[in-house]
Scaffold this motif. Structure first.
Motif, PDB file in Angstrom:
ATOM      1  N   CYS A  75       0.855  -1.195   0.000  1.00 53.04           N
ATOM      2  CA  CYS A  75       0.000   0.000   0.000  1.00 53.04           C
ATOM      3  C   CYS A  75       0.889   1.242   0.000  1.00 53.04           C
ATOM      4  N   CYS A  78       0.366   3.884   3.271  1.00 51.55           N
ATOM      5  CA  CYS A  78       0.838   3.606   4.631  1.00 51.55           C
ATOM      6  C   CYS A  78       2.049   2.679   4.653  1.00 51.55           C
ATOM      7  N   HIS A  98      -9.403  -1.477   5.886  1.00 52.16           N
ATOM      8  CA  HIS A  98      -8.134  -0.753   5.810  1.00 52.16           C
ATOM      9  C   HIS A  98      -8.374   0.740   5.600  1.00 52.16           C
ATOM     10  N   CYS A 102      -5.727   3.116   7.330  1.00 52.84           N
ATOM     11  CA  CYS A 102      -4.595   3.448   6.464  1.00 52.84           C
ATOM     12  C   CYS A 102      -3.966   4.786   6.851  1.00 52.84           C
TER      13      CYS A 102
HETATM   14 ZN   LIG Z   1      -2.570   1.611   3.630  1.00 53.35          ZN
END
Ligand SMILES: [Zn+2]
Ligand SMILES: [Zn+2]
Length: 584
Positions: A75, A78, A98, A102
Motif C-alpha cells: 500500500c 501507509c 483498511h 490506512c
Molecule cells: Zn494503507
C-alpha cells in the motif's frame, strides 16, 4: 562485541520500512508462485508500489528463487499492508476496513520515515556523509548551555516529591531547540549536506555532546510515554535514534584511536537499543498500530546488523544471550552462523533433545498425577463454597502470572478472553517443595530434564501444568529472552473441529512467528518463546500441557548463570534508566 568489528556508514537506503511480507492482507495467502519477476510491474497500480528495497536474508532469498514467488505489492499510502494485486487490495480496503486505518497508520509511521530521511543518501560522498549532523550544525553553543542549565534544574525538581510534572515541563523546555530544528530543517539539511560551520570541532567533542543529547531525549521520551503523550514521545525517540545513527556514521574512520572508537561504540549501541525498544513498545498498546512494531524492529535490526543477537522482527528482546557456534555442523549451509541457527522459532520433533522421548513415553503416568491434582483442586473449591469459611489449604491452581513468580509476571495481561491457570511444580510459587504432590512427574523431571529443573530453581523459568479453559485466547506476545526454550507435553488436548468456519474456528492451536501448530496428546511441542506467539482455544474443551522452560541447548553450562545474572542486571538497569534523569 569484538573490537575488530568496524562500524559501517548507515544511509537512508540502508533503513527501509518493513519488507519481509509473508502474507497478503487481502486474502491471507502467501505470495503466488509466479513466472517472471517483471510481471510485478504490470500489476502495479497507482496505490501500490513494488517494494524493491526488500532486504531479505539469504535463506529467504533462496526460498524465493526456488519457488519463484512473486513479491507482494505494498500500500503506497501507509506501507504497512501487502497485496497480491489490486483486487486483494480492494478486499482489504473495504471488508478488511483498511480505509479506516490506512491514514492512521501512515501518520503513526512518520517518526520512522523521519529517521530514515535524516540519514545521508547512499550516493552522497563519504565526507558529506560524515558531515551530515543536522542537530550539531544548527545548534548554537548558547542553545547547548541553556539546555544543560534547564535540564539540571529540572532534574533537581524531579527528585523532589510532587514536582514530577513541573520537572517534565522543564525537560521538554530544555529540548525545545532540538525539536525546533527537527521540525523545521530535517529535510532541508539532508538535501544540502554542505560544509559545516562546526567542522573544526573535534570528533570527540561532537560525540560527547551528541551522546548527552541522546540521553536527554530518551529520558524525556520515557517521561512523555508514561505521561500519556505518545506522539511527542515518538518524535523524541526519532530524534534520539537519528542522532545516535549519525554519530555512528560520524565515527566511520574518524578515529585513529581504536580505543576511543570502541568506547563510543559501547556507549552508543545500548542507548540505540533502548531507544528502538521504547519506540517499538510505543506502538504495542493500540491494536490498530501494533503492526508498526514490526517496522520498528525491522529497522532496528537493519541498523544494528552484526552488533546484537536480535535478528528477527518477530522478537522483542529484553535480553538476548550470545551463543557459541562451536560444535554446530554447518554441512548444510556454508554461511552457517550462530545467528541463523538460533533463529528457529519452532523445533522439529526429529531435532528434539533426547529427554523429550522419555517424557513422551511416560505421558500416561504424568497425566494420572495431573488428574489427581485437578480433582483435589475441585474438592477444595467445593469445600470453600459449601462451608463458606476460608479453607486452610488455599487453592493450588492459580492464574498464570498473578502469583509472585519471578519470570512471566506479566503473563496474565495477554489473556484477552477465557481463563489460563497453572499448577507450579518447579520455580517461584511452587506448590510443594517436596515430591509428594506429583512424585512420578517430579522424579522424571529431576532425573532426565535437569536443564529445566535447574533453570526453574535459579528463577529463570518454571515447570507448570498449564491449563487453558475453553474459548481462551492468549494474545500475541514475546518472551523476554532467547536463552531458554519452551516445551509443551500435551496431556489433555481438545479435538479440533474445523467445521465452524473458514477462519479456523473450533480449533485449539498455537502460532509461533508465522505458522500455526497443534498439540497432540503424549507429544512434545518445542518452540522459542522469544518469538511472537499466540494461542487460541476455540473449542468447548480444556487444554492442559506440562510446560517446561529449559536452558537453550547451545548455551554452555558454564555460561548459564552468567547469562541469567546479566539479564537480571539489565532488567534492573532498565528501571533505573527510566526513572532517573541523566545529570548532564
Ligand atoms: Zn494503507
Ligand atoms: Zn491476496
Amino acid at each position: 562485541m569484538s573490537s575488530s568489528s568496524t562500524p559501517s556508514c548507515i544511509t537512508s537506503s540502508t533503513l527501509t520500512l518493513f519488507s519481509d511480507w509473508s502474507f497478503c492482507n487481502g486474502c491471507g495467502l502467501p505470495p503466488r508462485i509466479g513466472t517472471a519477476k517483471n510481471d510485478d510491474e504490470t500489476t502495479t497500480t497507482d496505490d501500490l508500489i513494488n517494494d524493491d528495497n526488500s532486504c531479505m536474508n539469504k535463506q529467504q532469498q533462496q526460498t524465493t528463487t526456488t519457488s519463484t514467488r512473486k513479491k507482494l505489492l505494498i500500500c503506497r499510502k501507509c506501507k504497512t499492508a501487502a497485496y497480491h494485486d489490486s483486487a486483494c487490495q480492494k478486499i482489504h480496503w473495504a471488508k478488511g476496513r483498511h480505509k479506516y486505518e490506512c491514514k492512521k497508520l501512515s501518520v503513526a509511521l512518520q517518526p520512522l520515515r523521519d529517521i530514515s530521511s535524516s540519514l545521508p543518501s547512499s550516493n552522497s560522498s563519504y565526507s558529506n556523509r560524515r558531515r551530515c549532523l543536522w542537530w550539531w550544525k544548527h545548534l548554537g553553543q548558547k542553545d547547548l548551555i541553556d539546555c544543560n542549565k534547564i535540564w539540571k534544574f529540572s532534574s533537581i525538581r524531579w527528585n523532589r516529591d510532587e514536582e514530577y510534572l513541573d520537572a517534565m515541563d522543564g525537560f521538554q523546555k530544555a529540548l525545545e531547540p532540538i525539536m525546533k530544528i527537527w521540525n523545521e530543517n530535517n529535510q532541508e539539511i539532508i538535501l544540502s549536506a554542505k560544509e559545516s560551520s562546526s567542522s573544526s570541532s573535534s570528533s570527540s567533542t561532537t560525540s560527547i555532546f551528541g551522546i548527552q543529547l541522546a540521553r536527554k531525549l530518551l529520558f524525556c521520551a520515557y517521561c512523555e510515554a508514561d505521561g500519556n503523550q505518545p506522539d511527542s514521545s515518538r518524535s523524541r525517540l526519532a530524534q534520539c535514534i537519528s542522532i545516535l545513527l549519525q554519530l555512528r556514521n560520524f565515527e566511520c574512520g574518524s578515529f585513529d584511536d581504536n580505543k576511543q572508537q570502541k568506547k563510543n561504540h559501547d556507549i552508543i549501541t545500548p542507548l540505540l537499543n533502548d531507544a528502538w525498544m521504547e519506540l517499538m513498545f510505543s506502538y504495542e498498546d493500540l491494536p490498530e498500530l501494533r503492526k508498526i512494531t514490526y517496522h520498528v524492529a525491522h529497522m532496528a535490526i537493519q541498523s544494528g546488523k552484526g552488533r546484537c543477537e536480535w535478528n528477527d522482527p518477530m522478537q522483542r528482546p529484553g535480553y538476548m544471550a550470545k551463543f557459541d557456534a562451536v560444535g554446530i555442523s554447518d554441512s548444510n549451509n556454508n554461511d552457517c552462523s550462530a545467528d541463523n541457527i538460533m533463529s528457529l522459532p519452532y523445533i522439529l520433533p526429529e531435532q528434539h533433545p533426547e529427554w523429550c522421548r522419555i517424557l513422551e513415553n511416560n505421558w500416561k503416568d504424568i497425566k494420572a498425577e495431573l488428574s489427581v491434582l485437578l480433582l483435589q483442586n475441585n474438592n477444595n473449591n467445593i469445600n470453600r463454597n459449601t462451608m463458606m469459611t476460608s479453607s486452610s489449604s488455599s487453592s493450588t491452581w492459580g492464574r498464570v502470572g498473578c502469583g509472585n513468580r519471578g519470570s512471566g509476571s506479566d503473563d496474565h495481561r495477554v489473556v484477552s478472553s477465557g481463563d489460563w491457570t497453572e499448577y507450579v511444580l518447579f520455580g517461584t510459587g511452587a506448590v510443594s517443595y517436596t515430591d509428594d504432590d506429583a512424585p512420578v512427574t517430579k522424579r522424571l523431571l529431576k532425573r532426565y530434564v535437569a536443564d529445566a529443573v535447574s533453570l526453574a530453581e535459579s528463577g529463570g523459568g518454571e515447570i507448570i501444568f498449564s491449563k487453558l479453559a475453553p474459548h481462551t485466547h492468549i494474545d500475541a506476545h514475546c518472551g523476554p529472552t532467547n536463552f531458554r526454550l519452551t516445551a509443551h507435553l500435551g496431556l489433555t488436548v481438545p479435538n479440533n473441529n474445523n467445521d465452524d468456519d473458514a477462519n479456523g474456528g473450533g480449533e485449539c492451536k498455537i502460532r509461533v512467528k508465522n505458522s500455526w501448530y497443534y498439540w497432540e496428546t503424549g507429544k512434545i511441542l518445542l518452540f522459542d518463546d522469544s518469538y511472537e506467539h499466540e494461542i487460541r482455544n476455540d473449542t468447548d474443551e480444556v487444554r492442559i500441557v506440562l510446560l517446561m522452560r529449559f536452558w537453550h541447548p547451545l548455551l554452555r553450562n558454564e555460561k548459564r548463570q552468567l547469562e541469567l545474572s546479566e539479564a537480571r542486571r539489565q532488567k534492573e538497569m532498565a528501571v533505573e534508566k527510566r526513572y532517573h534523569p541523566p545529570l548532564v
